[in-house]
Design a protein around this motif. Structure first.
Motif, short mmCIF file in Angstrom:
data_model
loop_
_atom_site.label_atom_id
_atom_site.label_comp_id
_atom_site.label_asym_id
_atom_site.label_seq_id
_atom_site.Cartn_x
_atom_site.Cartn_y
_atom_site.Cartn_z
N THR A 1 8.68 -4.42 -5.23
CA THR A 1 8.83 -5.68 -5.94
C THR A 1 7.92 -5.71 -7.16
O THR A 1 8.35 -6.05 -8.26
CB THR A 1 8.49 -6.88 -5.01
N LEU A 2 6.68 -5.33 -6.95
CA LEU A 2 5.72 -5.35 -8.05
C LEU A 2 6.06 -4.29 -9.10
O LEU A 2 5.87 -4.52 -10.29
CB LEU A 2 4.31 -5.18 -7.52
N ALA A 3 6.56 -3.17 -8.66
CA ALA A 3 6.97 -2.13 -9.61
C ALA A 3 8.12 -2.64 -10.47
O ALA A 3 8.19 -2.37 -11.67
CB ALA A 3 7.36 -0.86 -8.88
N ALA A 4 9.02 -3.41 -9.86
CA ALA A 4 10.15 -3.97 -10.61
C ALA A 4 9.67 -4.96 -11.66
O ALA A 4 10.31 -5.13 -12.70
CB ALA A 4 11.13 -4.65 -9.66
N LYS B 1 5.70 -1.76 1.66
CA LYS B 1 6.39 -0.92 0.68
C LYS B 1 7.37 -1.76 -0.14
O LYS B 1 7.54 -1.54 -1.34
CB LYS B 1 7.11 0.23 1.38
N GLU B 2 8.01 -2.73 0.52
CA GLU B 2 8.93 -3.62 -0.19
C GLU B 2 8.17 -4.43 -1.25
O GLU B 2 8.64 -4.59 -2.38
CB GLU B 2 9.61 -4.58 0.79
N ALA C 1 -4.92 -3.22 3.47
CA ALA C 1 -4.10 -4.18 2.72
C ALA C 1 -4.89 -4.80 1.57
O ALA C 1 -4.36 -4.98 0.47
CB ALA C 1 -3.58 -5.27 3.65
N ARG C 2 -6.14 -5.13 1.82
CA ARG C 2 -6.96 -5.72 0.75
C ARG C 2 -7.06 -4.79 -0.45
O ARG C 2 -6.88 -5.21 -1.58
CB ARG C 2 -8.36 -6.04 1.28
#
Length: 193
Positions: A68-71, A63-64, A128-129
């Protein structure tokens, strides 16, 4: 929080401090402020609790990464900048979550003796993939699952390889810029599709 949540939180703390093999039921009960019997009542065994805590910790890390990617989503028109910014943040997370990564490698070495954990890791890896393909490349697994799985596998291999290098020799592990340069070099040698 109830005993179950306290046990999970205590187990996660113990995993980070002592590792998987070094954590005992007494350690967890003390960290959680509960009795030893609570472990059996809520999880049946210490292993089951440790497995649940590890999976929860990995989900929290996932989720972190998504956050991060959303930011970095504002850089969507600049894929190279987004790639570098994202990997910079992921590499920073290796320092914060070093014990989580070390535990995963500890357990991979023991997978043949932990079939229940192998199944959980295998299922998590498949998810995850697909998640990595969606996060990094905006690929919809419903549209082309084979392609999403292949792209996600690439990012998963890159992630695992970076974690390995960072755990072994953080001072000489590649930076995000190094990764970008390497990807450009490999891509240029491969040429257009």
């Amino acid at each position: 929080m109830g005993n179950r949540e306290d046990l999970l939180a205590g187990a996660k703390r113990c995993l980070m401090e002592k590792g998987y093999s070094g954590t005992t039921a007494r350690d967890i009960a003390a960290a959680a402020g509960t009795s030893l019997a609570a472990i059996g009542y809520h999880f049946r065994s210490t292993k089951a609790l440790l497995n649940a805590a590890l999976i929860e910790a990995m989900e929290e890390w996932g989720k972190e990464v998504e956050q991060t990617l959303a930011a970095d989503a504002s850089l969507s028109d600049a894929p190279a900048q987004r790639f570098e910014a994202t990997w910079t943040r992921i590499i920073e997370s290796f320092a914060r979550l070093r014990p989580l990564w070390a535990i995963q490698f500890e357990l991979i070495a023991q997978m043949d003796r932990l079939p229940e954990l192998r199944e959980a890791f295998a299922a998590a890896n498949r998810q995850a993939r697909l998640g990595l393909a969606a996060i990094f490349e905006n690929l919809d697994p419903g549209a082309d699952e084979r392609k999403a799985m292949a792209v996600g596998s690439f990012y998963q291999a890159l992630l695992g390889g970076m974690a390995t290098q960072w755990l072994v020799d953080p001072d000489h592990a590649p930076s995000a810029r190094d990764l970008l340069e390497a990807l450009r070099t490999v891509g240029a040698r491969l040429g257009p599709q």
